[in-house]
Design an enzyme around this catalytic site. Structure first.
Site, short mmCIF file in Angstrom:
data_model
loop_
_atom_site.label_atom_id
_atom_site.label_comp_id
_atom_site.label_asym_id
_atom_site.label_seq_id
_atom_site.Cartn_x
_atom_site.Cartn_y
_atom_site.Cartn_z
N LYS A 1 40.61 33.70 15.23
CA LYS A 1 40.89 32.76 14.33
C LYS A 1 40.04 32.89 12.88
O LYS A 1 40.39 33.35 11.65
CB LYS A 1 41.05 31.13 14.13
CG LYS A 1 41.88 30.83 15.45
CD LYS A 1 41.89 29.55 15.93
CE LYS A 1 40.59 28.79 16.25
NZ LYS A 1 40.02 29.41 17.62
N ARG B 1 43.79 19.92 15.12
CA ARG B 1 43.84 20.04 16.49
C ARG B 1 44.29 19.24 17.57
O ARG B 1 44.24 19.28 18.75
CB ARG B 1 41.87 20.07 16.81
CG ARG B 1 41.71 21.49 17.05
CD ARG B 1 40.06 21.71 17.12
NE ARG B 1 39.58 22.60 17.80
CZ ARG B 1 39.04 23.81 17.26
NH1 ARG B 1 38.81 23.67 15.95
NH2 ARG B 1 38.42 24.48 18.02
N ARG C 1 30.31 37.77 21.38
CA ARG C 1 30.21 37.15 19.88
C ARG C 1 28.75 37.04 19.58
O ARG C 1 27.98 36.23 20.20
CB ARG C 1 30.97 36.03 19.80
CG ARG C 1 30.91 35.33 18.11
CD ARG C 1 31.84 34.29 17.70
NE ARG C 1 31.85 33.57 18.85
CZ ARG C 1 33.02 32.62 18.66
NH1 ARG C 1 33.82 32.33 17.84
NH2 ARG C 1 32.87 31.36 19.47
N ARG D 1 26.17 31.27 19.42
CA ARG D 1 26.28 29.87 19.08
C ARG D 1 26.17 29.09 20.63
O ARG D 1 26.40 29.52 21.55
CB ARG D 1 27.87 29.41 19.09
CG ARG D 1 28.38 29.78 17.52
CD ARG D 1 29.73 29.56 16.82
NE ARG D 1 30.52 28.85 17.86
CZ ARG D 1 31.73 28.66 17.72
NH1 ARG D 1 32.19 29.50 16.74
NH2 ARG D 1 32.60 27.78 18.38
N ARG E 1 36.28 24.28 26.39
CA ARG E 1 37.02 24.47 25.38
C ARG E 1 38.55 25.08 25.55
O ARG E 1 39.52 24.49 25.14
CB ARG E 1 36.24 25.32 24.31
CG ARG E 1 35.05 24.72 23.86
CD ARG E 1 33.94 25.66 23.39
NE ARG E 1 34.54 26.54 22.27
CZ ARG E 1 33.89 27.69 21.82
NH1 ARG E 1 32.82 28.28 22.50
NH2 ARG E 1 34.49 28.24 20.81
P1 AP5 Z 1 36.31 34.76 16.12
O1 AP5 Z 1 37.12 35.09 15.07
O2 AP5 Z 1 35.10 34.17 15.95
O3 AP5 Z 1 37.39 33.70 17.10
P2 AP5 Z 1 38.06 32.37 16.86
O4 AP5 Z 1 39.19 32.22 17.22
O5 AP5 Z 1 37.16 31.75 15.25
O6 AP5 Z 1 36.88 31.41 17.62
P3 AP5 Z 1 35.81 30.10 17.63
O7 AP5 Z 1 35.18 30.18 19.02
O8 AP5 Z 1 35.11 29.85 16.47
O9 AP5 Z 1 37.28 29.07 17.76
P4 AP5 Z 1 36.93 27.41 18.23
O10 AP5 Z 1 38.24 27.07 18.03
O11 AP5 Z 1 36.49 27.37 19.79
O12 AP5 Z 1 35.67 26.96 17.67
P5 AP5 Z 1 35.35 26.45 16.05
O13 AP5 Z 1 34.21 26.72 15.38
O14 AP5 Z 1 36.63 26.31 15.35
O15 AP5 Z 1 36.33 36.04 17.30
C1 AP5 Z 1 35.70 35.79 18.40
C2 AP5 Z 1 35.11 37.13 18.89
O16 AP5 Z 1 35.77 38.07 19.15
C3 AP5 Z 1 33.97 37.75 17.46
O17 AP5 Z 1 33.04 38.40 18.02
C4 AP5 Z 1 34.97 38.72 16.80
O18 AP5 Z 1 34.26 39.74 16.29
C5 AP5 Z 1 35.90 39.31 18.06
N1 AP5 Z 1 37.26 39.51 17.86
C6 AP5 Z 1 38.09 38.65 16.86
N2 AP5 Z 1 39.41 39.22 17.13
C7 AP5 Z 1 39.09 40.47 17.99
C8 AP5 Z 1 40.21 41.21 18.20
N3 AP5 Z 1 41.51 41.35 17.77
N4 AP5 Z 1 39.64 42.41 19.12
C9 AP5 Z 1 38.65 42.39 19.63
N5 AP5 Z 1 37.68 41.57 19.24
C10 AP5 Z 1 37.94 40.46 18.42
O19 AP5 Z 1 35.01 24.94 16.75
C11 AP5 Z 1 33.88 24.68 17.56
C12 AP5 Z 1 33.83 23.08 17.87
O20 AP5 Z 1 33.77 22.27 16.80
C13 AP5 Z 1 35.02 22.64 18.66
O21 AP5 Z 1 34.82 23.03 19.89
C14 AP5 Z 1 34.81 21.09 18.40
O22 AP5 Z 1 33.95 20.51 19.06
C15 AP5 Z 1 34.43 21.00 16.77
N6 AP5 Z 1 35.73 21.19 16.16
C16 AP5 Z 1 36.15 22.07 15.23
N7 AP5 Z 1 37.27 21.89 14.62
C17 AP5 Z 1 37.56 20.57 15.13
C18 AP5 Z 1 38.74 19.62 14.79
N8 AP5 Z 1 39.62 19.93 13.83
N9 AP5 Z 1 38.67 18.28 15.38
C19 AP5 Z 1 37.68 17.90 16.14
N10 AP5 Z 1 36.62 18.89 16.55
C20 AP5 Z 1 36.55 20.08 15.91
#
Ligand code: AP5
Length: 223
Positions: A16, A87, A125, A158, A169
């Site tokens: 994402k 979410r 990552r 992270r 997660r």
């Molecule tokens: P990356 O692009 O970083 O993946 P991502 O989907 O953004 O992963 P996240 O871990 O950031 O998502 P998340 O939803 O768990 O965390 P968030 O920060 O939103 O890609 C991952 C890796 O793969 C990278 O190394 C990249 O280079 C590689 N890659 C990407 N695409 C690829 C491909 N096609 N092929 C190969 N490699 C690839 O949330 C964190 C925490 O915050 C949550 O757990 C929660 O506690 C809180 N939070 C966030 N939003 C909310 C909300 N709306 N409500 C409540 N709590 C929330």
């Protein structure tokens, strides 16, 4: 003004952040990650959030407050790309009742990836704590091992990317997203992208579908 509002959702590590950043650069719209908003918030007050570190969701009230503050900034007035919001159904209803305008152009993009691929992506990552640039040990390596290409800062993992937390997660994601997918599908605003291809192919597929739907201009017209 009719805004373009794109939602990216998918399991942790599905890409994402990677794809919303690519699209942001191409379309000139801000990519807003609620995970990043939370990390910045807690860093600014010098605290850690236990729920985040354990892979649980943070309170809807805090998320909605941080999001509204961000959306009020000038760069978000003609549209924005949301990464990781809404979410749950409470956030979905809040957004549709309080933030969306009737003439907004909307598309929810699910990046579909298997649990096995998620684990591989999360394990590799790395990110730059100074400028926020993202890398992957295999798929998107930095030029110099462990150093950011842009600012040479040492790359980090992270705290919520541990193997135990990733299971939490993933389970939470699979439990909570079903009702949202149905809602977007009923509104006709859902597209599902195969996220298992390489980064460029996934991006190409996303852009093609958005162009087919007339939501973004043909590639030749994008500045
Ligand atoms: P990356 O692009 O970083 O993946 P991502 O989907 O953004 O992963 P996240 O871990 O950031 O998502 P998340 O939803 O768990 O965390 P968030 O920060 O939103 O890609 C991952 C890796 O793969 C990278 O190394 C990249 O280079 C590689 N890659 C990407 N695409 C690829 C491909 N096609 N092929 C190969 N490699 C690839 O949330 C964190 C925490 O915050 C949550 O757990 C929660 O506690 C809180 N939070 C966030 N939003 C909310 C909300 N709306 N409500 C409540 N709590 C929330």
């Amino acid at each position: 003004m009719a805004r373009l509002v794109l939602f990216f959702f998918g399991p942790p590590g599905s890409g994402k952040g990677t794809q919303s950043a690519n699209l942001s650069q191409q379309l000139g719209l801000p990519a807003i990650s609620t995970g990043n908003l939370l990390r910045q918030h807690y860093q600014s007050i010098g605290e850690h959030n236990a729920a985040m570190n354990e892979g649980q969701l943070v309170s809807d009230d805090l998320i909605n407050k941080l999001l509204v503050e961000r959306l009020n900034q000038p760069d978000a007035q003609s549209g924005f790309i949301l990464d990781g919001y809404p979410r749950n159904k409470t956030q979905f209803d809040y957004f549709y009742n309080n933030i969306i305008n009737p003439d907004d152009k909307i598309c929810a993009i699910e990046i579909s990836v298997s649990d096995q691929e998620v684990q591989h992506r999360i394990a590799g990552r790395r990110f730059c704590p100074k400028c926020g640039a993202g890398y992957h040990l295999t798929y998107k390596p930095s030029l110099q091992a462990d150093r950011c290409d842009d600012c040479q800062t040492r790359l980090e993992q992270r705290p919520d990317d541990s193997p135990e937390t990733i299971q939490e997660r993933l389970a939470l994601y699979r439990r909570t997203m079903g009702p949202l997918v149905v809602s977007w599908w009923q509104l006709g605003e859902l597209i599902i992208i195969n996220g298992e291809k390489n980064i460029d192919s996934v991006y190409h597929d996303i852009l093609s579908v958005l162009q087919e739907r007339g939501l973004v201009p043909p590639k030749s017209e994008i500045v």
